[in-house]
Design an enzyme around this catalytic site. Structure first.
Site, PDB file in Angstrom:
ATOM      1  N   HIS A 308       0.846  -1.186   0.000  1.00 54.71           N
ATOM      2  CA  HIS A 308       0.000   0.000   0.000  1.00 54.71           C
ATOM      3  C   HIS A 308       0.880   1.235   0.000  1.00 54.71           C
ATOM      4  O   HIS A 308       1.929   1.236   0.641  1.00 54.71           O
ATOM      5  CB  HIS A 308      -0.927   0.019   1.233  1.00 54.71           C
ATOM      6  CG  HIS A 308      -2.073   0.945   1.070  1.00 54.71           C
ATOM      7  ND1 HIS A 308      -1.996   2.285   1.356  1.00 54.71           N
ATOM      8  CD2 HIS A 308      -3.338   0.719   0.627  1.00 54.71           C
ATOM      9  CE1 HIS A 308      -3.161   2.846   1.101  1.00 54.71           C
ATOM     10  NE2 HIS A 308      -3.994   1.931   0.647  1.00 54.71           N
ATOM     11  N   ASP A 365      -7.922  -5.480  -0.023  1.00 51.86           N
ATOM     12  CA  ASP A 365      -8.400  -6.337  -1.117  1.00 51.86           C
ATOM     13  C   ASP A 365      -8.003  -7.795  -0.976  1.00 51.86           C
ATOM     14  O   ASP A 365      -8.465  -8.634  -1.744  1.00 51.86           O
ATOM     15  CB  ASP A 365      -7.853  -5.805  -2.453  1.00 51.86           C
ATOM     16  CG  ASP A 365      -8.478  -4.474  -2.811  1.00 51.86           C
ATOM     17  OD1 ASP A 365      -9.693  -4.341  -2.638  1.00 51.86           O
ATOM     18  OD2 ASP A 365      -7.746  -3.571  -3.250  1.00 51.86           O
TER      19      ASP A 365
HETATM   20  N1  CMC Z   1       4.260  -7.513  -4.820  1.00 55.19           N
HETATM   21  C1  CMC Z   1       5.617  -7.462  -4.967  1.00 55.19           C
HETATM   22  N2  CMC Z   1       6.360  -6.362  -4.767  1.00 55.19           N
HETATM   23  C2  CMC Z   1       5.712  -5.248  -4.413  1.00 55.19           C
HETATM   24  C3  CMC Z   1       4.307  -5.211  -4.242  1.00 55.19           C
HETATM   25  C4  CMC Z   1       3.583  -6.406  -4.457  1.00 55.19           C
HETATM   26  N3  CMC Z   1       2.267  -6.421  -4.323  1.00 55.19           N
HETATM   27  N4  CMC Z   1       3.923  -3.968  -3.890  1.00 55.19           N
HETATM   28  C5  CMC Z   1       5.053  -3.223  -3.834  1.00 55.19           C
HETATM   29  N5  CMC Z   1       6.136  -3.997  -4.147  1.00 55.19           N
HETATM   30  C6  CMC Z   1       7.540  -3.570  -4.124  1.00 55.19           C
HETATM   31  C7  CMC Z   1       7.876  -2.711  -5.339  1.00 55.19           C
HETATM   32  O1  CMC Z   1       8.308  -3.501  -6.422  1.00 55.19           O
HETATM   33  C8  CMC Z   1       8.935  -1.809  -4.792  1.00 55.19           C
HETATM   34  O2  CMC Z   1      10.142  -2.552  -4.709  1.00 55.19           O
HETATM   35  P1  CMC Z   1      11.578  -1.797  -4.905  1.00 55.19           P
HETATM   36  O3  CMC Z   1      11.682  -0.810  -3.793  1.00 55.19           O
HETATM   37  O4  CMC Z   1      12.588  -2.892  -4.845  1.00 55.19           O
HETATM   38  O5  CMC Z   1      11.514  -1.149  -6.272  1.00 55.19           O
HETATM   39  C9  CMC Z   1       8.497  -1.552  -3.345  1.00 55.19           C
HETATM   40  O6  CMC Z   1       7.718  -2.718  -3.001  1.00 55.19           O
HETATM   41  C10 CMC Z   1       7.642  -0.296  -3.196  1.00 55.19           C
HETATM   42  O7  CMC Z   1       6.506  -0.415  -4.044  1.00 55.19           O
HETATM   43  P2  CMC Z   1       5.938   0.718  -4.965  1.00 55.19           P
HETATM   44  O8  CMC Z   1       5.368   0.121  -6.219  1.00 55.19           O
HETATM   45  O9  CMC Z   1       6.928   1.796  -5.132  1.00 55.19           O
HETATM   46  O10 CMC Z   1       4.765   1.227  -4.055  1.00 55.19           O
HETATM   47  P3  CMC Z   1       3.563   2.151  -4.473  1.00 55.19           P
HETATM   48  O11 CMC Z   1       3.197   2.901  -3.272  1.00 55.19           O
HETATM   49  O12 CMC Z   1       3.870   2.919  -5.699  1.00 55.19           O
HETATM   50  O13 CMC Z   1       2.403   1.123  -4.869  1.00 55.19           O
HETATM   51  C11 CMC Z   1       0.614  -0.407  -4.666  1.00 55.19           C
HETATM   52  C12 CMC Z   1       1.425   0.706  -3.987  1.00 55.19           C
HETATM   53  C13 CMC Z   1      -0.615  -0.704  -3.825  1.00 55.19           C
HETATM   54  C14 CMC Z   1       0.141   0.071  -6.063  1.00 55.19           C
HETATM   55  C15 CMC Z   1       1.510  -1.663  -4.812  1.00 55.19           C
HETATM   56  O14 CMC Z   1       1.889  -2.130  -3.523  1.00 55.19           O
HETATM   57  C16 CMC Z   1       0.815  -2.770  -5.588  1.00 55.19           C
HETATM   58  O15 CMC Z   1       0.860  -2.769  -6.823  1.00 55.19           O
HETATM   59  N6  CMC Z   1       0.150  -3.735  -4.876  1.00 55.19           N
HETATM   60  C17 CMC Z   1      -0.609  -4.768  -5.532  1.00 55.19           C
HETATM   61  C18 CMC Z   1      -1.945  -4.210  -5.992  1.00 55.19           C
HETATM   62  C19 CMC Z   1      -2.898  -3.994  -4.826  1.00 55.19           C
HETATM   63  O16 CMC Z   1      -3.071  -4.839  -3.977  1.00 55.19           O
HETATM   64  N7  CMC Z   1      -3.583  -2.831  -4.852  1.00 55.19           N
HETATM   65  C20 CMC Z   1      -4.587  -2.500  -3.850  1.00 55.19           C
HETATM   66  C21 CMC Z   1      -4.157  -1.375  -2.949  1.00 55.19           C
HETATM   67  S1  CMC Z   1      -5.207  -1.221  -1.506  1.00 55.19           S
HETATM   68  C22 CMC Z   1      -6.763  -0.796  -2.063  1.00 55.19           C
HETATM   69  C23 CMC Z   1      -6.816   0.451  -2.866  1.00 55.19           C
HETATM   70  O17 CMC Z   1      -6.230   1.459  -2.521  1.00 55.19           O
HETATM   71  O18 CMC Z   1      -7.511   0.423  -3.859  1.00 55.19           O
END
Ligand code: CMC
Length: 433
Positions: A308, A365
């Site tokens: 998140h 989720d």
């Molecule tokens: N699986 C594997 N690696 C992950 C995941 C994941 N689900 N989420 C984040 N990471 C890693 C990412 O690759 C990055 O690694 P590094 O620092 O080595 O590059 C690190 O963790 C930070 O992630 P980020 O992508 O920079 O984080 P963000 O804040 O931009 O993205 C997120 C947040 C929710 C989009 C992401 O965690 C994600 O894609 N999660 C899966 C989709 C999901 O469950 N979404 C629902 C969110 S909650 C409900 C809502 O708000 O709608």
């Protein structure tokens, strides 16, 4: 009180200027940098808004480090346990918890507005039977603007409240109509004797051919899930609603923009993606392989329902949903091997250095889809349920924005990295470059 400031010094020109620090009730203070461009000629660059507060708000507070979520100051766990969805909707829209009579009036008003104009139902005939329900929801919510436009005055507080009630009421009827269209079944109209989630279940699952009894376990679970989704401060879909709404556009059109933003798998579409992921993983034996895939930067696979932007500890909504998931499956006598798979996946990921280092925990989720599945709801419909729950948050945030005397059209700037200014080239002079 001393005026707290941050001094910024431009090391190129040597110029310094002070910027006011404004405290928040909870959470980080903000630096007011609106005059930065005037002072220095610079914009700030913060793609994805990791350090940017886009507005001031009195609705929702999140402490991502401690896993705290408050609506108008009330902790989410207390609301989920002791309140009802429509009471939370009232709280978000009217800022206070209602007295009994006000809540009854509010419920009656919502009930009255659940009925859709027949013309709106005609839109569904234009959709193919296998249209994604989020596509139908987005389009039909947007089409409400065609029915409510000339006579609404968004500068009038009473009109805004009426718009809010209409959105909350009609979302559930539009969602159910989309479901019936998917199934090829006749539309069922709302029934003012039923609760909000009872109405949704009845409009989705009852048939003219046989009696339908609402399962109280399902009714209660949906009500609680809607509470847990009701608002989440400036997330992508809410920011979209605020941004679209900042132009003064029709509020139903702004809410449709929110639906579109919610649909993506990084946001509300994750609940559908979790079930698809569990299907793909298939069995506990494959978990290790998929956890490795999620960690591999060259592989686009991510653990859906994990991570998140704001929560760097367990999502407080996920804690509640996890328990509800167990309770609902047990009460309904559903033995879903996917629950076992999800729990093992969670356990393995939470012990893995990659997930520990990055503070990646299950989010809202991760378990919600398993509950919806136990209620016989197809996975493509999960994000629609998220949208129903989030609608009061969108509309409360829109109302707050419109009433804010500082409100102006939202218009971010950019850092341009394209070609330098150059002269137009006639077609016959264009090379292959
Ligand atoms: N699986 C594997 N690696 C992950 C995941 C994941 N689900 N989420 C984040 N990471 C890693 C990412 O690759 C990055 O690694 P590094 O620092 O080595 O590059 C690190 O963790 C930070 O992630 P980020 O992508 O920079 O984080 P963000 O804040 O931009 O993205 C997120 C947040 C929710 C989009 C992401 O965690 C994600 O894609 N999660 C899966 C989709 C999901 O469950 N979404 C629902 C969110 S909650 C409900 C809502 O708000 O709608």
């Amino acid at each position: 009180m001393t005026n707290k400031t941050v001094t910024i010094t431009d090391n190129v020109t040597g110029k310094s200027a002070d910027f006011t620090i404004r405290d928040s009730v909870h959470g980080p203070s903000v630096v007011e940098i609106g005059s930065l461009y005037k002072e220095f000629g610079y914009f700030t660059y913060d793609p994805a808004f990791t350090s940017t507060a886009s507005c001031q708000s009195k609705i929702t507070f999140i402490d991502g480090e401690k896993g705290i979520l408050l609506h108008r100051g009330y902790p989410i766990a207390q609301l989920a346990e002791r309140s009802s969805f429509l009471e939370v909707v009232y709280l978000l829209i009217h800022r206070v918890l209602p007295m009994k009579e006000s809540l009854e009036d509010f419920k009656r008003n919502i009930s009255k507005h659940m009925l859709l104009n027949q013309g709106i139902l005609n839109f569904f005939n234009g959709f193919h039977y296998d249209a994604h329900p989020m596509a139908m929801l987005t389009a039909v919510v947007g089409s409400l603007s065609a029915f409510y436009h000339d006579r609404i005055d968004i500068s009038d507080a009473f009109h805004r409240e009426q718009i809010a009630s209409r959105i909350v009421a009609k979302m559930v009827s539009i969602a159910a109509a989309a479901f019936k269209h998917m199934m090829g079944h006749p539309i069922v109209y709302p029934d003012s004797k039923l609760s909000y989630s009872g109405n949704l279940l009845n409009m989705m699952f009852s048939m003219p051919t046989e009696p339908y009894e609402i399962n109280p376990v399902a009714e209660k679970a949906l009500d609680q899930l809607f509470i847990l989704h009701a608002d989440h401060e400036q997330n992508a879909s809410t920011s979209t609603v605020r941004m679209a709404g900042s132009t003064g556009t029709n509020p139903f059109a702004a809410i449709a923009a929110g639906c579109a933003a919610l649909w993506g798998p990084a946001h509300g579409g994750a609940n559908e993606a979790v079930i698809n992921m569990l299907d793909e993983i298939g069995s506990v034996d494959n978990i290790a392989k998929y956890v490795e895939k999620a960690k591999n930067k060259d592989d686009p696979f991510r653990l859906m329902g994990f991570g998140h932007r704001v929560y760097k500890s367990y999502d407080p909504r996920a804690v509640i949903i996890r328990k509800t998931c167990h309770d609902v499956l047990e009460a309904l006598g559903v033995d879903d091997p996917k629950l076992e798979l999800a729990m093992r996946l969670e356990e393995i990921a939470l012990q893995d250095e990659y997930f520990i280092e990055r503070n990646l925990y299950p989010n809202v989720d991760f378990y919600s889809g398993l509950i919806y599945k136990a209620l016989n709801i197809p996975s493509s419909f999960f994000t629609v349920l998220f949208a129903i729950g989030r609608a009061p948050g969108w509309i409360a945030q829109w109302m707050e924005m419109i009433a804010d005397p500082d409100q102006r059209i939202a218009r971010p700037r950019q850092t341009y990295r394209g070609p330098e200014m150059r002269d137009y080239v006639e077609e016959f002079q264009r090379g292959s470059k």
